[in-house]
Design a protein around this motif. Sequence first.
Motif, PDB file in Angstrom:
ATOM      1  N   THR A  17     103.620  19.236  40.708  1.00 55.60           N
ATOM      2  CA  THR A  17     103.355  19.785  42.045  1.00 55.60           C
ATOM      3  C   THR A  17     103.757  18.785  43.115  1.00 55.60           C
ATOM      4  OG1 THR A  17     101.538  21.113  41.184  1.00 55.60           O
ATOM      5  CG2 THR A  17     101.568  20.718  43.558  1.00 55.60           C
ATOM      6  N   HIS A  18     103.395  17.517  42.919  1.00 60.24           N
ATOM      7  CA  HIS A  18     103.748  16.468  43.873  1.00 60.24           C
ATOM      8  C   HIS A  18     105.260  16.366  44.026  1.00 60.24           C
ATOM      9  CE1 HIS A  18     104.676  12.302  45.080  1.00 60.24           C
ATOM     10  NE2 HIS A  18     103.569  12.395  45.794  1.00 60.24           N
ATOM     11  N   ASP A  19     105.968  16.334  42.902  1.00 58.62           N
ATOM     12  CA  ASP A  19     107.430  16.228  42.939  1.00 58.62           C
ATOM     13  C   ASP A  19     108.071  17.439  43.618  1.00 58.62           C
ATOM     14  OD1 ASP A  19     107.158  13.812  41.632  1.00 58.62           O
ATOM     15  OD2 ASP A  19     107.796  14.587  39.678  1.00 58.62           O
ATOM     16  N   ALA A  20     107.559  18.630  43.303  1.00 62.89           N
ATOM     17  CA  ALA A  20     108.103  19.856  43.911  1.00 62.89           C
ATOM     18  C   ALA A  20     107.874  19.856  45.416  1.00 62.89           C
ATOM     19  CB  ALA A  20     107.466  21.090  43.270  1.00 62.89           C
ATOM     20  N   LEU A  21     106.693  19.438  45.858  1.00 65.50           N
ATOM     21  CA  LEU A  21     106.417  19.382  47.298  1.00 65.50           C
ATOM     22  C   LEU A  21     107.369  18.412  47.993  1.00 65.50           C
ATOM     23  CD1 LEU A  21     102.540  19.472  47.706  1.00 65.50           C
ATOM     24  CD2 LEU A  21     104.201  20.928  48.862  1.00 65.50           C
ATOM     25  N   CYS A  22     107.592  17.268  47.383  1.00 69.14           N
ATOM     26  CA  CYS A  22     108.456  16.256  47.997  1.00 69.14           C
ATOM     27  C   CYS A  22     109.902  16.721  48.118  1.00 69.14           C
ATOM     28  CB  CYS A  22     108.377  14.953  47.206  1.00 69.14           C
ATOM     29  SG  CYS A  22     106.781  14.111  47.377  1.00 69.14           S
ATOM     30  N   ARG A  23     110.326  17.641  47.264  1.00 69.58           N
ATOM     31  CA  ARG A  23     111.701  18.160  47.309  1.00 69.58           C
ATOM     32  C   ARG A  23     111.826  19.410  48.179  1.00 69.58           C
ATOM     33  NH1 ARG A  23     111.053  17.639  41.767  1.00 69.58           N
ATOM     34  NH2 ARG A  23     111.021  19.890  41.579  1.00 69.58           N
ATOM     35  N   SER A  24     110.721  19.940  48.646  1.00 73.91           N
ATOM     36  CA  SER A  24     110.729  21.209  49.371  1.00 73.91           C
ATOM     37  C   SER A  24     111.118  21.048  50.831  1.00 73.91           C
ATOM     38  CB  SER A  24     109.337  21.850  49.317  1.00 73.91           C
ATOM     39  OG  SER A  24     108.991  22.148  48.000  1.00 73.91           O
ATOM     40  N   SER A  25     111.671  22.111  51.377  1.00 72.47           N
ATOM     41  CA  SER A  25     111.941  22.162  52.818  1.00 72.47           C
ATOM     42  C   SER A  25     110.702  22.653  53.560  1.00 72.47           C
ATOM     43  CB  SER A  25     113.094  23.124  53.108  1.00 72.47           C
ATOM     44  OG  SER A  25     114.272  22.683  52.490  1.00 72.47           O
ATOM     45  N   ASN A  26     109.885  23.475  52.886  1.00 69.85           N
ATOM     46  CA  ASN A  26     108.712  24.103  53.497  1.00 69.85           C
ATOM     47  C   ASN A  26     107.541  24.083  52.533  1.00 69.85           C
ATOM     48  OD1 ASN A  26     109.961  25.578  55.966  1.00 69.85           O
ATOM     49  ND2 ASN A  26     111.306  26.106  54.260  1.00 69.85           N
ATOM     50  N   ALA A  27     106.355  24.098  53.116  1.00 73.56           N
ATOM     51  CA  ALA A  27     105.130  24.295  52.339  1.00 73.56           C
ATOM     52  C   ALA A  27     104.274  25.269  53.133  1.00 73.56           C
ATOM     53  CB  ALA A  27     104.391  22.983  52.123  1.00 73.56           C
ATOM     54  N   VAL A  28     103.969  26.394  52.535  1.00 78.84           N
ATOM     55  CA  VAL A  28     103.126  27.403  53.169  1.00 78.84           C
ATOM     56  C   VAL A  28     101.733  27.249  52.576  1.00 78.84           C
ATOM     57  CG1 VAL A  28     102.733  29.875  53.485  1.00 78.84           C
ATOM     58  CG2 VAL A  28     105.064  28.965  53.515  1.00 78.84           C
ATOM     59  N   PHE A  29     100.752  27.007  53.425  1.00 82.36           N
ATOM     60  CA  PHE A  29      99.375  26.836  52.970  1.00 82.36           C
ATOM     61  C   PHE A  29      98.565  28.063  53.345  1.00 82.36           C
ATOM     62  CE2 PHE A  29     100.957  22.520  53.045  1.00 82.36           C
ATOM     63  CZ  PHE A  29     100.489  22.033  51.831  1.00 82.36           C
ATOM     64  N   LEU A  30      98.082  28.775  52.323  1.00 82.77           N
ATOM     65  CA  LEU A  30      97.254  29.964  52.513  1.00 82.77           C
ATOM     66  C   LEU A  30      95.818  29.485  52.705  1.00 82.77           C
ATOM     67  CD1 LEU A  30      98.807  32.200  49.718  1.00 82.77           C
ATOM     68  CD2 LEU A  30      99.486  31.997  52.113  1.00 82.77           C
ATOM     69  N   LEU A  31      95.253  29.810  53.854  1.00 82.46           N
ATOM     70  CA  LEU A  31      93.973  29.227  54.244  1.00 82.46           C
ATOM     71  C   LEU A  31      92.834  30.232  54.290  1.00 82.46           C
ATOM     72  CD1 LEU A  31      95.395  27.126  57.199  1.00 82.46           C
ATOM     73  CD2 LEU A  31      95.012  26.373  54.842  1.00 82.46           C
ATOM     74  N   SER A  32      91.710  29.810  53.736  1.00 83.19           N
ATOM     75  CA  SER A  32      90.451  30.539  53.865  1.00 83.19           C
ATOM     76  C   SER A  32      89.406  29.492  54.249  1.00 83.19           C
ATOM     77  CB  SER A  32      90.075  31.215  52.540  1.00 83.19           C
ATOM     78  OG  SER A  32      89.738  30.235  51.579  1.00 83.19           O
ATOM     79  N   ALA A  33      88.174  29.888  54.413  1.00 81.90           N
ATOM     80  CA  ALA A  33      87.127  28.934  54.786  1.00 81.90           C
ATOM     81  C   ALA A  33      86.972  27.834  53.732  1.00 81.90           C
ATOM     82  CB  ALA A  33      85.806  29.665  54.995  1.00 81.90           C
ATOM     83  N   GLU A  34      87.285  28.125  52.480  1.00 83.55           N
ATOM     84  CA  GLU A  34      87.102  27.160  51.400  1.00 83.55           C
ATOM     85  C   GLU A  34      88.339  26.316  51.095  1.00 83.55           C
ATOM     86  OE1 GLU A  34      86.597  30.629  50.670  1.00 83.55           O
ATOM     87  OE2 GLU A  34      84.611  30.422  51.534  1.00 83.55           O
ATOM     88  N   THR A  35      89.501  26.783  51.434  1.00 88.87           N
ATOM     89  CA  THR A  35      90.744  26.134  51.007  1.00 88.87           C
ATOM     90  C   THR A  35      90.786  24.645  51.321  1.00 88.87           C
ATOM     91  OG1 THR A  35      91.918  28.190  51.433  1.00 88.87           O
ATOM     92  CG2 THR A  35      93.255  26.238  51.139  1.00 88.87           C
TER      93      THR A  35
END
Length: 134
Positions: free
Chosen positions: A9-27
């Motif tokens: 996950t860390h490696d994939a995030l570092c190579r990504s152009s975007n990160a979409v974070f789906l947010l709720s009260a707990e996220t």
Amino acid sequence: DNLAHAKSTHDALCRSSNAVFLLSAETLRQPAVVAEVVTAAQAGVHMVPVPVAKDFDIKKYAGEEFYFALSAEFDGAGKAFFREKGITFSEIAKSFRKLFSVEAQCFIPSSSEVIQRAAIQELCARLHRPSGQP
């Protein structure tokens, strides 16, 4: 194995152009999600916050009061997780500020299909595309 998944996950995030974070009260109370936000922010990834629950209060993250009391949002296990990963609360605050420096695009799963499609189109328009891609 969890360690391999976390590294992947860390490696994939570092190579990504975007990160979409789906947010709720707990996220943003889940240490693993917070670690992903920190990773994306440190890697210079374009982050897009997407509230997916009606109860998500985005205004909470706009005020300095939240950041002064940030460590109180996490229990002992969460704090231990951050120590183990070498993540400071200063880094978390900086990363959250970066995440919320762009206007959030709401997506409510219980809305009509027409509204969902419009929200998805708006979200897609906010994503950064690598050069040479339409």
